[in-house]
Motif scaffolding. Structure first.
Motif, PDB file in Angstrom:
ATOM      1  N   TRP A  73      -1.989  -1.263  -5.569  1.00  0.00           N
ATOM      2  CA  TRP A  73      -1.874  -0.588  -6.863  1.00  0.00           C
ATOM      3  C   TRP A  73      -2.774   0.640  -6.800  1.00  0.00           C
ATOM      4  O   TRP A  73      -3.959   0.532  -6.458  1.00  0.00           O
ATOM      5  N   CYS A  74      -2.206   1.782  -7.118  1.00  0.00           N
ATOM      6  CA  CYS A  74      -2.890   3.047  -6.850  1.00  0.00           C
ATOM      7  C   CYS A  74      -2.917   3.937  -8.090  1.00  0.00           C
ATOM      8  O   CYS A  74      -2.020   3.883  -8.933  1.00  0.00           O
ATOM      9  N   ALA A  75      -3.954   4.765  -8.163  1.00  0.00           N
ATOM     10  CA  ALA A  75      -4.047   5.756  -9.239  1.00  0.00           C
ATOM     11  C   ALA A  75      -5.074   6.807  -8.851  1.00  0.00           C
ATOM     12  O   ALA A  75      -5.963   6.560  -8.031  1.00  0.00           O
ATOM     13  N   GLU A  76      -4.932   7.961  -9.457  1.00  0.00           N
ATOM     14  CA  GLU A  76      -5.943   9.004  -9.317  1.00  0.00           C
ATOM     15  C   GLU A  76      -6.931   8.857 -10.466  1.00  0.00           C
ATOM     16  O   GLU A  76      -6.528   8.720 -11.620  1.00  0.00           O
ATOM     17  N   VAL A  77      -8.211   8.859 -10.142  1.00  0.00           N
ATOM     18  CA  VAL A  77      -9.254   8.755 -11.160  1.00  0.00           C
ATOM     19  C   VAL A  77     -10.059  10.048 -11.134  1.00  0.00           C
ATOM     20  O   VAL A  77     -10.525  10.483 -10.078  1.00  0.00           O
ATOM     21  N   ARG A  78     -10.203  10.650 -12.306  1.00  0.00           N
ATOM     22  CA  ARG A  78     -10.886  11.936 -12.400  1.00  0.00           C
ATOM     23  C   ARG A  78     -12.375  11.733 -12.630  1.00  0.00           C
ATOM     24  O   ARG A  78     -12.796  11.214 -13.663  1.00  0.00           O
ATOM     25  N   GLY A  79     -13.170  12.131 -11.655  1.00  0.00           N
ATOM     26  CA  GLY A  79     -14.622  12.118 -11.786  1.00  0.00           C
ATOM     27  C   GLY A  79     -15.118  13.542 -11.649  1.00  0.00           C
ATOM     28  O   GLY A  79     -14.550  14.467 -12.223  1.00  0.00           O
ATOM     29  N   SER A  80     -16.168  13.753 -10.869  1.00  0.00           N
ATOM     30  CA  SER A  80     -16.593  15.127 -10.579  1.00  0.00           C
ATOM     31  C   SER A  80     -15.507  15.838  -9.783  1.00  0.00           C
ATOM     32  O   SER A  80     -15.398  17.059  -9.804  1.00  0.00           O
ATOM     33  N   GLU A  81     -14.699  15.043  -9.063  1.00  0.00           N
ATOM     34  CA  GLU A  81     -13.490  15.519  -8.402  1.00  0.00           C
ATOM     35  C   GLU A  81     -12.391  14.497  -8.669  1.00  0.00           C
ATOM     36  O   GLU A  81     -12.603  13.511  -9.376  1.00  0.00           O
ATOM     37  N   ARG A  82     -11.236  14.722  -8.081  1.00  0.00           N
ATOM     38  CA  ARG A  82     -10.131  13.771  -8.229  1.00  0.00           C
ATOM     39  C   ARG A  82     -10.142  12.826  -7.033  1.00  0.00           C
ATOM     40  O   ARG A  82     -10.046  13.278  -5.892  1.00  0.00           O
ATOM     41  N   TYR A  83     -10.253  11.540  -7.324  1.00  0.00           N
ATOM     42  CA  TYR A  83     -10.347  10.553  -6.259  1.00  0.00           C
ATOM     43  C   TYR A  83      -9.134   9.629  -6.284  1.00  0.00           C
ATOM     44  O   TYR A  83      -8.641   9.252  -7.353  1.00  0.00           O
ATOM     45  N   GLN A  84      -8.675   9.266  -5.098  1.00  0.00           N
ATOM     46  CA  GLN A  84      -7.539   8.362  -4.961  1.00  0.00           C
ATOM     47  C   GLN A  84      -8.065   6.937  -4.779  1.00  0.00           C
ATOM     48  O   GLN A  84      -8.814   6.659  -3.847  1.00  0.00           O
ATOM     49  N   VAL A  85      -7.665   6.064  -5.687  1.00  0.00           N
ATOM     50  CA  VAL A  85      -8.164   4.683  -5.690  1.00  0.00           C
ATOM     51  C   VAL A  85      -6.997   3.742  -5.420  1.00  0.00           C
ATOM     52  O   VAL A  85      -5.902   3.920  -5.966  1.00  0.00           O
ATOM     53  N   ARG A  86      -7.248   2.732  -4.584  1.00  0.00           N
ATOM     54  CA  ARG A  86      -6.211   1.758  -4.233  1.00  0.00           C
ATOM     55  C   ARG A  86      -6.796   0.348  -4.286  1.00  0.00           C
ATOM     56  O   ARG A  86      -7.910   0.117  -3.812  1.00  0.00           O
ATOM     57  N   LEU A  87      -6.046  -0.565  -4.874  1.00  0.00           N
ATOM     58  CA  LEU A  87      -6.440  -1.977  -4.934  1.00  0.00           C
ATOM     59  C   LEU A  87      -5.348  -2.808  -4.278  1.00  0.00           C
ATOM     60  O   LEU A  87      -4.168  -2.675  -4.614  1.00  0.00           O
ATOM     61  N   LEU A  88      -5.741  -3.674  -3.358  1.00  0.00           N
ATOM     62  CA  LEU A  88      -4.803  -4.595  -2.724  1.00  0.00           C
ATOM     63  C   LEU A  88      -4.911  -5.940  -3.431  1.00  0.00           C
ATOM     64  O   LEU A  88      -5.956  -6.592  -3.397  1.00  0.00           O
ATOM     65  N   LEU A  89      -3.830  -6.340  -4.104  1.00  0.00           N
ATOM     66  CA  LEU A  89      -3.819  -7.594  -4.850  1.00  0.00           C
ATOM     67  C   LEU A  89      -3.011  -8.629  -4.082  1.00  0.00           C
ATOM     68  O   LEU A  89      -1.809  -8.460  -3.870  1.00  0.00           O
ATOM     69  N   GLN A  90      -3.686  -9.687  -3.678  1.00  0.00           N
ATOM     70  CA  GLN A  90      -3.028 -10.779  -2.964  1.00  0.00           C
ATOM     71  C   GLN A  90      -3.739 -12.084  -3.275  1.00  0.00           C
ATOM     72  O   GLN A  90      -4.952 -12.102  -3.506  1.00  0.00           O
ATOM     73  N   GLY A  91      -2.980 -13.161  -3.289  1.00  0.00           N
ATOM     74  CA  GLY A  91      -3.581 -14.472  -3.492  1.00  0.00           C
ATOM     75  C   GLY A  91      -4.237 -14.650  -4.843  1.00  0.00           C
ATOM     76  O   GLY A  91      -5.227 -15.377  -4.967  1.00  0.00           O
ATOM     77  N   GLY A  92      -3.716 -13.971  -5.857  1.00  0.00           N
ATOM     78  CA  GLY A  92      -4.258 -14.134  -7.202  1.00  0.00           C
ATOM     79  C   GLY A  92      -5.536 -13.374  -7.467  1.00  0.00           C
ATOM     80  O   GLY A  92      -6.281 -13.705  -8.401  1.00  0.00           O
ATOM     81  N   GLY A  93      -5.811 -12.360  -6.673  1.00  0.00           N
ATOM     82  CA  GLY A  93      -7.024 -11.578  -6.904  1.00  0.00           C
ATOM     83  C   GLY A  93      -7.045 -10.317  -6.063  1.00  0.00           C
ATOM     84  O   GLY A  93      -6.061  -9.957  -5.411  1.00  0.00           O
ATOM     85  N   ILE A  94      -8.185  -9.645  -6.086  1.00  0.00           N
ATOM     86  CA  ILE A  94      -8.354  -8.401  -5.329  1.00  0.00           C
ATOM     87  C   ILE A  94      -8.837  -8.738  -3.926  1.00  0.00           C
ATOM     88  O   ILE A  94      -9.897  -9.338  -3.750  1.00  0.00           O
ATOM     89  N   GLU A  95      -8.063  -8.337  -2.939  1.00  0.00           N
ATOM     90  CA  GLU A  95      -8.444  -8.594  -1.549  1.00  0.00           C
ATOM     91  C   GLU A  95      -9.167  -7.403  -0.941  1.00  0.00           C
ATOM     92  O   GLU A  95     -10.039  -7.556  -0.091  1.00  0.00           O
TER      93      GLU A  95
END
Length: 272
Positions: A37-59
């Protein structure tokens, strides 16, 4: 998308900053790429964030910011977790039947005095002016739509603005949300005179200024801006200015505002 118990993955201060980022609307549209699951998050710059969800949680979590590059869980990751959790909560609530929702709310109200007082106060308001005000609002909307087709002069707009302001100021919570949804839907339809839509947007942002409505307006503007860009059009200035206004009201620092302003500057205009 099951996140599991994700809060212990973050240090307290990092989690707090992630909450602020999410509340300020810094998490861009969330997209799915397989199990990620991915999104761009705006901080001091634009950062690309990715979360791998497996087994009922964040892996696994990744972010392009310098802090995450050192192997730490960052505030941008926390902000995306909150965005996903919010989506899950919305889906969970929408899945409830009317009776199930009432039973859960009643149980919680019996256990929480603040919630109980809120519900009783809202109920008392509904017994007084809510039905009458709801009727007034419907009549205003119908009258406005007819007038808009014929063209609204400045004095006509002032007349509607005065009445909408008075109604929003005294309306109970349910009617306020009905009013807000009407204004938001009017923008999403993108119909009618652009100048009139700009006037309605300015009124929407001024009348409905609690944080939840601000974030909802922010999402609406993001969708309209993305739609224009996806169609190869430059987003209307009023959308950009409206988003900047919301970002400012939600506490975004000037550096973030400047970066957003520069990104959407008209062609040929010098970017700061």
């Amino acid at each position: 998308m099951e996140l599991g118990e994700w809060r212990p993955l973050f240090a307290g201060q990092i989690l707090s900053r992630g909450i602020v980022y999410w509340e300020q609307g810094r998490v861009g549209p969330v997209r799915r790429e397989g199990a990620w699951w991915c999104a761009e998050v705006r901080g001091s710059e634009r950062y690309q964030v990715r979360l791998l969800l497996q087994g009922g949680g964040i892996e696994q979590m990744t972010c392009t910011c310098p802090y995450a590059a050192q192997g730490f869980s960052c505030k941008h990751m926390a902000a995306l977790c909150l965005a996903l959790e919010s989506e899950n909560l919305s889906r969970a609530v929408e899945s409830l039947s009317h009776e199930e929702a009432k039973e859960i709310l009643l149980t919680l109200a019996r256990q929480n005095s603040d919630l109980s007082r809120f519900l009783l106060t809202r109920w008392a308001q509904m017994q007084t002016n809510a039905p009458e005000d709801a009727g007034v609002f419907c009549q205003l909307c119908e009258k406005f739509e007819r007038a808009a087709e014929a063209g609204l002069a400045e004095e006509d707009r002032a007349w509607y603005r005065t009445r909408w302001e008075a109604l929003a100021a005294r309306a109970e919570s349910g009617l306020q949300w009905d009013m807000f949804r009407w204004f938001r839907a009017r923008q999403q339809e993108e119909r009618g005179d652009p100048e009139l839509r700009a006037w309605l947007l300015e009124l929407q942002l001024r009348l409905f200024d609690n944080d939840v409505m601000r974030r909802s307006s922010l999402q609406m503007l993001d969708a309209l801006i993305s739609r224009a860009e996806g169609e190869g059009r430059r987003p209307e200035d009023v959308l950009i200015q409206g988003r900047l206004s919301l970002m400012r009201s939600l506490g975004a620092p000037e550096s973030v505002l400047d970066a957003y302003r520069a990104r959407h500057a008209p062609p040929g205009e010098k970017k700061l």
